[in-house]
Design a protein around this motif. Structure first.
Motif, PDB file in Angstrom:
ATOM      1  N   UNK A   1      37.822  34.252  53.469  1.00 43.73           N
ATOM      2  CA  UNK A   1      39.063  34.045  54.221  1.00 43.73           C
ATOM      3  C   UNK A   1      38.814  33.229  55.485  1.00 43.73           C
ATOM      4  N   UNK A   2      37.717  33.546  56.190  1.00 38.30           N
ATOM      5  CA  UNK A   2      37.411  32.837  57.434  1.00 38.30           C
ATOM      6  C   UNK A   2      37.096  31.371  57.180  1.00 38.30           C
ATOM      7  N   UNK A   3      36.347  31.096  56.114  1.00 39.46           N
ATOM      8  CA  UNK A   3      35.950  29.720  55.813  1.00 39.46           C
ATOM      9  C   UNK A   3      37.148  28.841  55.460  1.00 39.46           C
ATOM     10  N   UNK A   4      38.140  29.442  54.779  1.00 39.78           N
ATOM     11  CA  UNK A   4      39.296  28.659  54.335  1.00 39.78           C
ATOM     12  C   UNK A   4      40.486  28.783  55.283  1.00 39.78           C
ATOM     13  N   UNK A   5      40.377  29.640  56.303  1.00 34.86           N
ATOM     14  CA  UNK A   5      41.471  29.809  57.245  1.00 34.86           C
ATOM     15  C   UNK A   5      42.641  30.604  56.705  1.00 34.86           C
ATOM     16  N   UNK A   6      42.379  31.486  55.738  1.00 32.29           N
ATOM     17  CA  UNK A   6      43.445  32.299  55.165  1.00 32.29           C
ATOM     18  C   UNK A   6      43.753  33.490  56.073  1.00 32.29           C
ATOM     19  N   UNK A   7      44.987  34.017  55.952  1.00 38.77           N
ATOM     20  CA  UNK A   7      45.400  35.156  56.785  1.00 38.77           C
ATOM     21  C   UNK A   7      45.447  36.418  55.939  1.00 38.77           C
ATOM     22  N   UNK A   8      44.722  37.457  56.365  1.00 43.12           N
ATOM     23  CA  UNK A   8      44.683  38.721  55.640  1.00 43.12           C
ATOM     24  C   UNK A   8      45.954  39.514  55.925  1.00 43.12           C
ATOM     25  N   UNK A   9      46.662  39.881  54.853  1.00 49.61           N
ATOM     26  CA  UNK A   9      47.891  40.667  54.970  1.00 49.61           C
ATOM     27  C   UNK A   9      47.598  42.158  54.858  1.00 49.61           C
ATOM     28  N   UNK A  10      46.756  42.526  53.875  1.00 52.54           N
ATOM     29  CA  UNK A  10      46.461  43.945  53.653  1.00 52.54           C
ATOM     30  C   UNK A  10      45.182  44.070  52.841  1.00 52.54           C
ATOM     31  N   UNK A  11      44.555  45.242  52.977  1.00 52.78           N
ATOM     32  CA  UNK A  11      43.352  45.557  52.198  1.00 52.78           C
ATOM     33  C   UNK A  11      43.593  46.854  51.434  1.00 52.78           C
ATOM     34  N   UNK A  12      43.196  46.877  50.161  1.00 53.53           N
ATOM     35  CA  UNK A  12      43.327  48.068  49.328  1.00 53.53           C
ATOM     36  C   UNK A  12      41.962  48.423  48.760  1.00 53.53           C
ATOM     37  N   UNK A  13      41.620  49.693  48.833  1.00 56.34           N
ATOM     38  CA  UNK A  13      40.313  50.176  48.375  1.00 56.34           C
ATOM     39  C   UNK A  13      40.528  51.204  47.275  1.00 56.34           C
ATOM     40  N   UNK A  14      39.812  51.051  46.180  1.00 57.41           N
ATOM     41  CA  UNK A  14      39.938  51.953  45.032  1.00 57.41           C
ATOM     42  C   UNK A  14      38.577  52.546  44.690  1.00 57.41           C
TER      43      UNK A  14
ATOM     44  N   UNK B   1      30.212  54.044  51.637  1.00 59.05           N
ATOM     45  CA  UNK B   1      30.466  52.655  51.978  1.00 59.05           C
ATOM     46  C   UNK B   1      29.566  51.687  51.238  1.00 59.05           C
ATOM     47  N   UNK B   2      28.624  52.221  50.419  1.00 56.39           N
ATOM     48  CA  UNK B   2      27.725  51.358  49.654  1.00 56.39           C
ATOM     49  C   UNK B   2      28.541  50.531  48.663  1.00 56.39           C
ATOM     50  N   UNK B   3      28.364  49.266  48.703  1.00 51.68           N
ATOM     51  CA  UNK B   3      29.128  48.405  47.806  1.00 51.68           C
ATOM     52  C   UNK B   3      30.406  47.909  48.454  1.00 51.68           C
ATOM     53  N   UNK B   4      31.132  48.772  49.145  1.00 55.70           N
ATOM     54  CA  UNK B   4      32.382  48.368  49.780  1.00 55.70           C
ATOM     55  C   UNK B   4      32.138  47.372  50.910  1.00 55.70           C
ATOM     56  N   UNK B   5      31.120  47.648  51.740  1.00 56.32           N
ATOM     57  CA  UNK B   5      30.867  46.760  52.875  1.00 56.32           C
ATOM     58  C   UNK B   5      30.455  45.363  52.414  1.00 56.32           C
ATOM     59  N   UNK B   6      29.674  45.308  51.330  1.00 57.30           N
ATOM     60  CA  UNK B   6      29.260  44.001  50.804  1.00 57.30           C
ATOM     61  C   UNK B   6      30.477  43.234  50.291  1.00 57.30           C
ATOM     62  N   UNK B   7      31.376  43.938  49.596  1.00 55.63           N
ATOM     63  CA  UNK B   7      32.593  43.293  49.096  1.00 55.63           C
ATOM     64  C   UNK B   7      33.469  42.825  50.256  1.00 55.63           C
ATOM     65  N   UNK B   8      33.617  43.695  51.263  1.00 49.30           N
ATOM     66  CA  UNK B   8      34.447  43.348  52.418  1.00 49.30           C
ATOM     67  C   UNK B   8      33.875  42.116  53.143  1.00 49.30           C
ATOM     68  N   UNK B   9      32.561  42.069  53.241  1.00 48.13           N
ATOM     69  CA  UNK B   9      31.924  40.921  53.897  1.00 48.13           C
ATOM     70  C   UNK B   9      32.174  39.638  53.110  1.00 48.13           C
ATOM     71  N   UNK B  10      32.142  39.730  51.776  1.00 45.60           N
ATOM     72  CA  UNK B  10      32.349  38.544  50.934  1.00 45.60           C
ATOM     73  C   UNK B  10      33.765  38.008  51.073  1.00 45.60           C
ATOM     74  N   UNK B  11      34.761  38.900  51.013  1.00 46.39           N
ATOM     75  CA  UNK B  11      36.143  38.424  51.108  1.00 46.39           C
ATOM     76  C   UNK B  11      36.477  37.959  52.529  1.00 46.39           C
TER      77      UNK B  11
END
Length: 222
Positions: A32-45, A18-28
């Motif tokens: 999204x929360x700040x702009x009020x966007x709605x998350x449809x799906x998350x993809x991890x590679x 999860x190193x790196x992934x959690x930081x990225x997830x927190x950023x996005x």
């Protein structure tokens, strides 16, 4: 705005920990929360940024087209460190935003991609020079167990790769099924008609290129 998030790490160890992934997830998530966007799906590679054939990115772009959503990434270099790749993506009909520079325009994104590509090349050159210098000093490179260690590694990699491919195929099928159901409701009954609808809709096939009836049958049975 509807968004699809894409997270990427370069190694299986990073993906498992999860190193790196959690930081990225927190950023996005913060974006999204700040702009009020709605998350449809998350993809991890879990894949190198050098590679252009990335199934999860392909699936994320397909989801963006399906939901008319914007692709959101934490940092531009999580997408690619390749100018041509970024340019092709920008011309591919999917809007994307990098959280570290959300207001960047096309010119800025090209410049940032060029800098990231240059950085990647410099790292590669420094690594090669360091290995050559070590070899010149008489340092023995590689694993002393030789072929035995290589065989063990190949077996482990094959097992991980098989599991990864199965999971990716399942994720693609699950994401595609609502779209196929919508096409079927519109009158596309056979696998051939569904393949044609996917191609007309610009949805990429699993291996890239066009859809064929057999691929549709596999997606429906997955």
């Amino acid at each position: 705005m509807q968004i699809v998030t894409y997270l990427r790490v370069s190694t299986a160890r990073q993906g498992a920990s999860g190193l790196g992934l959690e930081a990225q997830r927190a950023a996005v998530s913060a974006y999204a929360a700040a702009a009020g966007h709605r998350l449809v799906a998350e993809y991890v590679e879990v894949e190198s940024g050098k590679r252009a054939d990335r199934p999860q990115l392909t699936a994320a772009l397909a989801a963006c087209r399906l939901h008319r959503a914007t692709l959101v990434i934490a940092k531009l270099d999580r997408l690619a460190r390749n100018v041509a790749f970024i340019a092709n993506l920008m011309d591919g009909g999917v809007e994307f935003v990098a959280c570290d520079m959300p207001h960047a325009n096309r010119l800025t994104l090209h410049l940032l991609a060029a800098m990231a590509e240059h950085e990647r090349e410099m790292i590669s050159q420094r690594t090669k020079a360091a290995l050559a210098a070590a070899k010149a000093r008489g340092t023995r490179l590689g694993n002393p167990r030789g072929a035995v260690a290589l065989l063990d590694g190949c077996r482990a990699a094959a097992a991980v790769s098989g599991t990864k491919r199965t999971a990716e195929a399942g994720a693609r099928a699950a994401g595609l099924r609502p779209l196929l159901e919508r096409y079927a409701a519109a009158g596309a009954r056979t696998a051939r008609e569904l393949a044609l609808a996917l191609n007309v809709g610009g949805v990429p096939a699993p291996g890239g290129g066009s859809w064929y009836p057999q691929q549709v049958r596999r997606a429906l049975s997955g």
